[in-house]
Design a protein around this motif. Structure first.
Motif, short mmCIF file in Angstrom:
data_model
loop_
_atom_site.label_atom_id
_atom_site.label_comp_id
_atom_site.label_asym_id
_atom_site.label_seq_id
_atom_site.Cartn_x
_atom_site.Cartn_y
_atom_site.Cartn_z
N ALA A 151 64.53 23.56 35.28
CA ALA A 151 64.66 24.29 36.54
C ALA A 151 63.33 24.39 37.28
N LEU A 152 62.24 24.10 36.59
CA LEU A 152 60.92 24.21 37.19
C LEU A 152 60.52 22.90 37.86
N THR A 153 59.82 23.03 38.99
CA THR A 153 59.28 21.85 39.66
C THR A 153 58.08 21.33 38.87
N GLU A 154 57.65 20.13 39.21
CA GLU A 154 56.50 19.55 38.52
C GLU A 154 55.26 20.42 38.68
N ARG A 155 55.04 20.96 39.88
CA ARG A 155 53.89 21.83 40.11
C ARG A 155 54.01 23.12 39.32
N GLU A 156 55.22 23.67 39.24
CA GLU A 156 55.42 24.90 38.46
C GLU A 156 55.15 24.65 36.98
N ARG A 157 55.49 23.47 36.50
CA ARG A 157 55.20 23.14 35.10
C ARG A 157 53.69 23.07 34.88
N ASP A 158 52.99 22.51 35.86
CA ASP A 158 51.52 22.45 35.76
C ASP A 158 50.93 23.86 35.68
N VAL A 159 51.45 24.74 36.52
CA VAL A 159 50.95 26.12 36.55
C VAL A 159 51.29 26.83 35.24
N LEU A 160 52.51 26.66 34.75
CA LEU A 160 52.92 27.30 33.50
C LEU A 160 52.08 26.79 32.33
N THR A 161 51.80 25.49 32.31
CA THR A 161 50.95 24.92 31.26
C THR A 161 49.58 25.59 31.26
N ALA A 162 49.03 25.80 32.45
CA ALA A 162 47.72 26.43 32.56
C ALA A 162 47.79 27.90 32.14
N VAL A 163 48.86 28.59 32.54
CA VAL A 163 49.05 29.99 32.15
C VAL A 163 49.11 30.10 30.63
N ALA A 164 49.90 29.22 30.01
CA ALA A 164 50.08 29.25 28.55
C ALA A 164 48.82 28.85 27.81
N SER A 165 47.89 28.18 28.50
CA SER A 165 46.61 27.80 27.90
C SER A 165 45.56 28.89 28.05
N CYS A 167 44.63 30.44 31.14
CA CYS A 167 43.89 30.44 32.41
C CYS A 167 44.30 31.61 33.29
N SER A 168 43.35 32.15 34.01
CA SER A 168 43.65 33.16 35.02
C SER A 168 44.11 32.44 36.29
N ASN A 169 44.60 33.20 37.26
CA ASN A 169 45.04 32.58 38.52
C ASN A 169 43.89 31.87 39.22
N ALA A 170 42.71 32.47 39.19
CA ALA A 170 41.54 31.86 39.83
C ALA A 170 41.20 30.53 39.17
N GLU A 171 41.28 30.48 37.85
CA GLU A 171 40.98 29.24 37.13
C GLU A 171 42.03 28.17 37.41
#
Length: 237
Positions: A151-165, A167-171
């Protein structure tokens, strides 16, 4: 004014927490109880913004209590470790995070304020431990189907991957070359699509669906560094 219900089996601890929180601007203690069973009707009646609850030795019954409390209030658990096999289950049940009982009054107050607005607060060490618990409890094959992930777009997957790693929003904004406000919007959409209430639950989702795997290297921000012992996993980070 943020209202708090204190749940702790030790009377001296309850007294200390009530006195500490009552002296903090913007907080008021509306009730206290020694048992998880009593916490449910009290929460239903008092409707506190945050339930501050002893999370040490949380069992199956405690997980169900967290689930019921989280329907109407935010839940912040006092716990010294994430090795407890019930820790990740508590987060899935809706807990807003864990915080060490040895934190300073300022850290505890900040954590309550953070959880009250729907964000999560958790120690960086505990975040790592919880991720390891999820990996051990529910290993996901690399090619396993993940309907909700689709259900997630490719960009949303990129963001979720970073969140799960870690990263803060700024990072994330710097890493993906987008504006921090855009990251915040993506995070909000992700939480809605996967049915998560907190950023911590999003991290668990990323591992359970196979978006990240144990063999994947964590983001540099997940490694120990000289920073505050508690990291707020906030959409406003």
């Amino acid at each position: 004014m943020i209202t708090v219900l204190v749940v702790h089996q030790q009377s001296l601890q309850r007294l200390g927490l009530r006195m500490l929180l009552a002296a903090r601007p913007g907080l008021t203690v509306v009730g206290e109880t020694a048992t998880e069973a009593e916490a449910i009707p009290l929460t239903d009646r008092l409707r506190p913004d945050v339930v501050l609850m002893d999370g040490r030795g949380l069992g199956t019954g405690g997980i169900e209590t967290v689930r019921r409390l989280a329907r109407s209030s935010r839940v912040l658990l006092l716990s010294t470790t994430g090795h407890d096999t019930h820790a990740s289950a508590a987060l899935r049940a809706g807990a807003g995070g864990f915080i060490n009982p040895d934190v300073t009054p300022d850290q505890l107050t900040a954590a309550i304020h953070t959880v009250a607005v729907g964000d999560a607060v958790i120690s960086s060490d505990l975040t790592r431990e919880l991720i390891d618990v999820v990996r051990r409890q529910r290993p996901v094959p690399v090619n396993a189907p993940a309907p909700r992930l689709e259900a997630l777009t490719e960009r949303e997957r990129d963001v979720l991957t970073a969140v799960a790693s870690g990263c803060s929003n700024a990072e994330i904004a710097e890493q993906l070359s987008i504006a921090p406000t855009t990251v915040k919007s993506h995070v909000s959409h992700i939480l809605t699509k996967i049915g998560a209430r907190t950023r911590v639950q999003a991290v668990i989702f990323a591992y359970e669906t196979g978006l990240l795997h144990p063999t994947m290297a964590p983001h540099p921000t997940m490694t120990p560094r000289p920073s505050p012992s508690y990291r707020v996993m906030s959409d406003a980070a």
